[in-house]
Each structure stands twice: as structure tokens, then as C-alpha cells.
Design a protein around this motif. Structure first.
Motif, short mmCIF file in Angstrom:
data_model
loop_
_atom_site.label_atom_id
_atom_site.label_comp_id
_atom_site.label_asym_id
_atom_site.label_seq_id
_atom_site.Cartn_x
_atom_site.Cartn_y
_atom_site.Cartn_z
N MET A 80 -91.88 -19.11 -29.62
CA MET A 80 -93.23 -19.20 -29.09
C MET A 80 -93.29 -20.40 -28.15
SD MET A 80 -96.77 -19.20 -31.32
CE MET A 80 -96.26 -18.04 -32.53
N ASN A 81 -93.93 -20.20 -27.02
CA ASN A 81 -93.97 -21.31 -26.07
C ASN A 81 -95.07 -22.30 -26.46
OD1 ASN A 81 -96.41 -20.37 -25.07
ND2 ASN A 81 -95.46 -19.23 -23.40
N LYS A 82 -95.07 -23.42 -25.78
CA LYS A 82 -95.94 -24.55 -26.12
C LYS A 82 -97.42 -24.20 -25.96
CE LYS A 82 -96.27 -29.46 -25.37
NZ LYS A 82 -95.74 -30.62 -24.68
N LYS A 83 -97.80 -23.45 -24.92
CA LYS A 83 -99.19 -23.09 -24.69
C LYS A 83 -99.74 -22.21 -25.81
CE LYS A 83 -99.30 -23.47 -19.67
NZ LYS A 83 -99.57 -22.78 -18.41
N LYS A 84 -98.94 -21.28 -26.31
CA LYS A 84 -99.38 -20.41 -27.40
C LYS A 84 -99.56 -21.20 -28.69
CE LYS A 84 -97.52 -16.00 -25.80
NZ LYS A 84 -96.62 -14.89 -26.11
N LYS A 85 -98.68 -22.15 -28.94
CA LYS A 85 -98.79 -22.99 -30.14
C LYS A 85 -100.07 -23.82 -30.09
CE LYS A 85 -93.93 -23.46 -31.30
NZ LYS A 85 -92.80 -24.37 -31.46
N ILE A 86 -100.37 -24.38 -28.93
CA ILE A 86 -101.59 -25.18 -28.78
C ILE A 86 -102.82 -24.29 -28.95
CG2 ILE A 86 -102.98 -26.50 -27.12
CD1 ILE A 86 -100.33 -27.63 -26.02
N ALA A 87 -102.81 -23.11 -28.37
CA ALA A 87 -103.94 -22.18 -28.50
C ALA A 87 -104.15 -21.77 -29.95
CB ALA A 87 -103.72 -20.96 -27.61
N LEU A 88 -103.06 -21.44 -30.64
CA LEU A 88 -103.15 -21.06 -32.06
C LEU A 88 -103.65 -22.21 -32.91
CD1 LEU A 88 -100.22 -18.67 -32.36
CD2 LEU A 88 -102.16 -18.55 -33.88
N SER A 89 -103.17 -23.41 -32.67
CA SER A 89 -103.62 -24.59 -33.41
C SER A 89 -105.10 -24.85 -33.17
CB SER A 89 -102.80 -25.82 -33.00
OG SER A 89 -101.45 -25.65 -33.33
N THR A 90 -105.53 -24.70 -31.93
CA THR A 90 -106.94 -24.90 -31.59
C THR A 90 -107.81 -23.87 -32.29
OG1 THR A 90 -106.28 -25.78 -29.44
CG2 THR A 90 -108.58 -25.08 -29.68
N LEU A 91 -107.39 -22.60 -32.28
CA LEU A 91 -108.16 -21.56 -32.97
C LEU A 91 -108.24 -21.81 -34.46
CD1 LEU A 91 -107.02 -18.30 -31.12
CD2 LEU A 91 -109.30 -19.34 -31.13
N LEU A 92 -107.15 -22.24 -35.05
CA LEU A 92 -107.13 -22.54 -36.48
C LEU A 92 -108.06 -23.70 -36.81
CD1 LEU A 92 -105.93 -21.95 -39.26
CD2 LEU A 92 -104.09 -23.53 -38.72
N LEU A 93 -108.04 -24.73 -36.00
CA LEU A 93 -108.92 -25.88 -36.19
C LEU A 93 -110.39 -25.47 -36.07
CD1 LEU A 93 -109.22 -28.93 -36.64
CD2 LEU A 93 -109.08 -29.20 -34.15
N ILE A 94 -110.71 -24.66 -35.09
CA ILE A 94 -112.09 -24.17 -34.92
C ILE A 94 -112.51 -23.34 -36.13
CG2 ILE A 94 -113.55 -22.61 -33.56
CD1 ILE A 94 -112.01 -23.61 -31.07
N ALA A 95 -111.64 -22.48 -36.62
CA ALA A 95 -111.95 -21.66 -37.79
C ALA A 95 -112.22 -22.52 -39.01
CB ALA A 95 -110.82 -20.67 -38.06
#
Length: 129
Positions: A1-16
Motif C-alpha cells: 500500500m502506498n503512503k497516500k492510502k495509508k494516510i487516508a485510511l489512518s485519517t478515516l479511522l481517526l475520524i470514525a
């Protein structure tokens, strides 16, 4: 997984997680679905009145008062200790004036629940006036 996808997933998890915590902390109690078999009541001041209510009709009247109110979550607890304590399996409720604490979470009610419950208990014959 590239860096942008990891950041997006982490951000979504934090928001949830944040949304879940906000909902959980601001969720007001829902007494309309509860029908305990018995309620243990303690009414202060000293000497305290302690009794258990087992009549289904009386329990329903108490639960109706609690469910028919509008609540707002407050981080500021009541200035005084509780005046009435209601407990049944899984739930501890303390009342003082318009403040209600349910399992450690404090809410501010539209009406003075303490007075309403106390008057109901007098009318039902559990308390002397």
C-alpha cells in the motif's frame, strides 16, 4: 500500500473513532425501553428511606417520568450530592433537582425530576410527606 492510502485510511479511522466517542459521550438515556422487575430506592436526607418497589404499575409510573423528559448532556455535575437514588440490575440513577446521573454520566433535565419522583413516591404510599 502506498503512503497516500495509508494516510487516508489512518485519517478515516481517526475520524470514525472521534465520531463514535462524541456520540457515546453525548448520548442521552433512553428509559422508554426499560422495564425492570424491581427498583431499589434510597431517599435522603437522614434518616434515609430505603425500600424496593416490585409492583409493575408503580415501576412503570417511575419509568414514564424518566422517559418523558428531555435531557442534555452536561460535563458539570450537580452542585450537591444526590437526593434520590434508583437502582436496578445494570443501572444506577441519582437525582437532585434537574440533574440526573445515570451510571456515572450526568445530564440536565427539562423538569425537576427529583421533585416529581418524590411526589410520585408519596402519592403511591412509599414515602410520608
Amino acid at each position: 500500500m502506498n503512503k497516500k492510502k495509508k494516510i487516508a485510511l489512518s485519517t478515516l479511522l481517526l475520524i470514525a473513532v472521534i465520531v463514535t466517542l462524541v456520540i457515546w459521550f453525548t448520548r442521552v438515556p433512553d428509559f422508554s425501553t426499560l422495564s425492570p422487575a424491581e427498583i431499589t430506592v434510597i431517599v435522603l436526607p437522614a434518616p434515609p428511606d430505603i425500600f424496593t418497589i416490585i409492583k409493575a404499575n408503580d415501576i412503570e409510573k417511575i419509568m414514564t417520568i424518566l422517559s418523558d423528559n428531555d435531557y442534555k448532556k452536561t460535563l458539570i455535575p450537580a452542585d450537591k450530592n444526590w437526593e434520590i437514588s434508583l437502582s436496578y440490575p445494570g443501572t444506577e440513577i441519582q437525582l437532585i433537582d434537574q440533574y440526573i446521573t445515570v451510571n456515572g454520566k450526568t445530564f440536565y433535565a427539562k423538569d425537576n425530576l427529583s421533585t416529581q419522583i418524590k411526589q410520585l413516591l408519596v402519592n403511591l404510599g412509599y414515602l410520608k410527606q
